[in-house]
Design a protein around this motif. Structure first.
Motif, short mmCIF file in Angstrom:
data_model
loop_
_atom_site.label_atom_id
_atom_site.label_comp_id
_atom_site.label_asym_id
_atom_site.label_seq_id
_atom_site.Cartn_x
_atom_site.Cartn_y
_atom_site.Cartn_z
N MET A 185 50.13 94.84 -9.53
CA MET A 185 49.06 95.32 -8.65
C MET A 185 47.79 95.56 -9.46
O MET A 185 47.84 96.11 -10.56
CB MET A 185 49.50 96.64 -8.00
N PRO A 186 46.61 95.19 -8.90
CA PRO A 186 45.36 95.48 -9.58
C PRO A 186 45.16 96.97 -9.75
O PRO A 186 45.62 97.77 -8.93
CB PRO A 186 44.31 94.88 -8.62
N ASN A 187 44.47 97.34 -10.81
CA ASN A 187 44.31 98.76 -11.09
C ASN A 187 42.84 99.10 -11.30
O ASN A 187 42.49 99.85 -12.20
CB ASN A 187 45.13 99.14 -12.33
N ALA A 188 41.97 98.50 -10.48
CA ALA A 188 40.54 98.79 -10.56
C ALA A 188 40.28 100.18 -9.98
O ALA A 188 40.99 100.64 -9.09
CB ALA A 188 39.76 97.75 -9.79
N ASN A 189 39.23 100.85 -10.49
CA ASN A 189 38.92 102.17 -9.97
C ASN A 189 37.84 102.10 -8.89
O ASN A 189 37.31 101.03 -8.59
CB ASN A 189 38.51 103.11 -11.11
N VAL A 190 37.53 103.25 -8.32
CA VAL A 190 36.58 103.31 -7.21
C VAL A 190 35.21 102.77 -7.62
O VAL A 190 34.59 102.00 -6.88
CB VAL A 190 36.44 104.76 -6.70
N VAL A 191 34.75 103.16 -8.80
CA VAL A 191 33.42 102.74 -9.25
C VAL A 191 33.36 101.22 -9.40
O VAL A 191 32.39 100.58 -8.99
CB VAL A 191 33.07 103.43 -10.58
N GLU A 192 34.40 100.64 -9.98
CA GLU A 192 34.43 99.18 -10.17
C GLU A 192 34.44 98.44 -8.84
O GLU A 192 33.71 97.46 -8.65
CB GLU A 192 35.67 98.80 -10.97
N ILE A 193 35.26 98.91 -7.91
CA ILE A 193 35.34 98.25 -6.61
C ILE A 193 34.03 98.41 -5.85
O ILE A 193 33.53 97.46 -5.23
CB ILE A 193 36.52 98.83 -5.80
N ASP A 194 33.46 99.60 -5.90
CA ASP A 194 32.19 99.86 -5.22
C ASP A 194 31.09 98.93 -5.73
O ASP A 194 30.37 98.30 -4.95
CB ASP A 194 31.79 101.33 -5.44
#
Length: 204
Positions: free
Chosen positions: A1-10
């Motif tokens: 599963m991808p593990n990107a954080n909120v800031v990265e996705i935003d």
């Protein structure tokens, strides 16, 4: 599963939408632009709601702990009052406020003790009233804390679901853009892609 954080996705969502708005003539953009725009709205809404419910839960958690602490203090105050008049046989164990079950049992025992000796102990009625009021408040705050936690947990589930949906969408859009432009294209590289989502390292 991808593990990107909120800031990265935003940041990535913003970049993807901005690129689509500047390239409306590209065929795959016609498919992805409305999906990305809708995902942006849902992502913002669900994160805002889950953050608000998290704050509500934490506030209730603090109030719950304070209510039990005040109950423990009231019990100790009652014990000190009984000691000062040389009462005998009363529950004298010091109970920590963080163990609600044990504290409830101790306070209930104290209330029963005071009721049985109401005629012999001055101010027993006031002591009973104070303990019962604090006990009711503690249990009420406990119920409120559990209720707000249940609400937050439901929204946390929605938060996890939107994370999964958005990362999946970004992954697909990144793959389409990479196939269209190539991974060495400057426009492609200018977008702030989360490393954990459909990384270029998997591409030959």
């Amino acid at each position: 599963m991808p593990n990107a954080n909120v800031v990265e996705i935003d940041a990535c969502l913003n970049d993807c939408i901005a690129w689509c708005e500047s390239n409306t003539n590209v065929e795959f953009v016609k498919h992805y632009q409305p999906l990305l725009t809708s995902a942006r709205r849902e992502f913002d809404r669900i994160l805002k709601e889950s953050d608000a419910h998290f704050v509500d839960w934490k506030r209730e958690e603090i109030e719950d702990k304070l209510a039990w602490k005040h109950l423990a203090i009231e019990l100790r105050t009652t014990q000190n009052s009984l000691r000062s008049i040389n009462a005998v046989g009363y529950p004298d164990e010091r109970v920590r406020y963080w163990d609600g079950e044990i504290l409830t049992a101790a306070v209930t025992e104290m209330i029963e003790y005071l009721k049985e000796r109401a005629s012999a102990i001055e101010n027993s009625a006031e002591m009973i009233e104070a303990l019962e009021r604090r006990l009711a408040r503690a249990h009420g705050e406990n119920d409120d804390e559990e209720r707000t936690y249940d609400i937050y947990r439901r929204h946390a589930t929605q938060r996890a679901q939107i994370f999964g949906a958005v990362t999946s969408l970004i992954s697909k859009f990144r793959g389409s853009m990479r196939r269209h432009l190539g991974k060495h294209n400057e426009e492609y590289k200018s977008l702030r892609w989360p490393f954990a989502i459909n990384s270029d390292r998997t591409v030959l």
